[in-house]
Structure formats: structure tokens, C-alpha cells
Design a protein around this motif. Structure first.
Motif, short mmCIF file in Angstrom:
data_model
loop_
_atom_site.label_atom_id
_atom_site.label_comp_id
_atom_site.label_asym_id
_atom_site.label_seq_id
_atom_site.Cartn_x
_atom_site.Cartn_y
_atom_site.Cartn_z
N ALA A 2 0.83 -1.20 0.00
CA ALA A 2 0.00 0.00 0.00
C ALA A 2 0.87 1.25 0.00
O ALA A 2 0.55 2.24 -0.68
CB ALA A 2 -0.93 -0.01 1.21
N GLU A 5 2.28 1.75 -3.44
CA GLU A 5 1.26 2.32 -4.32
C GLU A 5 1.19 3.84 -4.13
O GLU A 5 1.08 4.59 -5.10
CB GLU A 5 -0.11 1.71 -4.01
N ARG A 44 -6.83 -0.04 -8.91
CA ARG A 44 -7.51 0.88 -7.98
C ARG A 44 -8.11 2.07 -8.72
O ARG A 44 -9.11 2.66 -8.29
CB ARG A 44 -6.52 1.35 -6.91
#
Length: 201
Positions: A2, A5, A44
Motif C-alpha cells: 500500500a 502504491e 484501484r
């Protein structure tokens, strides 16, 4: 992952031009996996107003294609390419890297300096590597700007003969015998008409 990202998102947001995974990796801390993080980041952003798109071997943030009309100005300058420029662009796209002599051989006529200058000015083509043949002639290839304009990831995504016919851009007769990549034998004049419609978008 995460956090990786988030870092990729920050880099893409701040970069005006498409950036490769190699260049991204050089900015990330040791041990990061930008390729895997990019897969998750692109997922996403699917369906969002801004998307992460691949342009050739690089990545960039772009407005979703169906929302492009929101960015249009009230006045739009329309610059139509000449038939010679359209034909030259199509030949380079399907045959790159292509030399000037190869372009002229396929078209059957000479290519003016102005035609190539126009495409270079639009930044739809650029100089490629010199060919390892007598005289070491310079070659031409399409650019990331060309791919982005037509919504392509790579030149391999260019439509083939069947796709052009199904879209109504070519007649059902065989076409473009001088371009083996299109896998057929047809009259050059008919084929270039189809290519003209393709690139006038």
C-alpha cells in the motif's frame, strides 16, 4: 505494498511525461517492486475519472477517455494533415523503423521535407536509429504522443486489415499489397484512403 502504491501515485501525479518502471524504481527505496505495485495501482484507478494508462513502455495519469469532453476549450484549432502526411504517418506506424527511401518505395512517390517536418513538429514521429545499410540512413518511428493521441499502448495495437474493414475504413476488396503487415494484396490508392480516414480522427 500500500505504501509503494502511494509512492507510485505521487510520482505519476508529479510527472508531466510518461515514466518507465525503470525510472520509477530509481526513485523508490531499495527493495520496492514498482511492477507489482503498478498492477494494484492501475486496478484501484479503474472506472475513476483519472486513470493510470500505459503508453508504450511507460505509465502516466490521464483523464478517463469518456470524460475528455470536459477538458475541451470553446475554441479548437483544427489542423488537417495533407494526404501525403497521412500516408507517410501510416507507413511509419506500420513499418517502423522506416527510412525515407522505404517510405517513398511504398508510396510510389517522393516524400517532401515539409511532410516529414510537419509530422516531426506534431511530435507524432521522431528519428530512430540509423539503419545498418550503405549510407547508414536515418529511420523514423512513431512517438508516445502518437500512441497517446490514438489510445494505443504500443504500435502492435494498431488495427489490422480485418479490424479496418469491420470498422468500415476499408472496402471488402483486398488492400495495401505493399504493406505485408496488413496481410493482403490490394491497390495502394484504396488502402491509403482507408488509412486517411483512420488518421483524420
Amino acid at each position: 505494498m500500500a505504501e509503494q502504491e502511494r509512492m507510485l501515485e505521487a510520482i505519476l501525479f508529479a510527472t508531466s511525461e510518461p515514466i518507465t518502471l525503470r525510472d520509477i524504481a530509481a526513485r523508490l527505496p531499495h527493495g520496492c517492486d514498482p511492477a507489482e505495485a503498478m498492477v494494484y495501482l492501475r486496478k484501484r484507478y479503474e472506472g475513476r475519472g483519472v486513470q493510470v494508462v500505459k503508453v508504450d513502455d511507460a505509465y502516466a495519469m490521464r483523464t478517463a477517455a469518456d470524460l475528455g469532453y470536459l477538458m475541451q476549450k470553446e475554441t479548437v484549432e483544427v489542423r488537417k494533415l495533407s494526404r501525403a502526411a497521412i500516408e507517410t504517418l501510416a507507413i511509419i506506424a506500420y513499418h517502423q523503423p522506416a527510412t525515407r527511401a522505404e517510405i517513398e518505395e511504398i508510396r510510389g512517390v517522393s516524400v517532401s521535407r515539409g511532410t516529414l517536418d510537419q509530422l516531426l513538429e506534431l511530435e507524432w514521429i521522431r528519428f530512430g536509429r540509423r539503419k545498418m545499410t550503405p549510407g547508414r540512413p536515418v529511420t523514423f518511428v512513431v512517438t508516445q504522443e502518437f500512441l497517446a493521441h490514438f489510445g494505443l499502448e504500443t504500435p502492435r495495437d494498431l488495427p489490422g486489415l480485418k479490424e479496418l474493414r469491420s470498422a468500415g475504413l476499408l472496402e471488402s476488396r483486398p488492400a495495401f499489397g505493399t504493406i505485408p503487415m496488413l496481410d493482403g494484396e490490394e491497390d495502394e490508392e484504396e488502402a491509403t484512403e482507408g488509412q486517411s480516414e483512420l488518421f483524420e480522427d
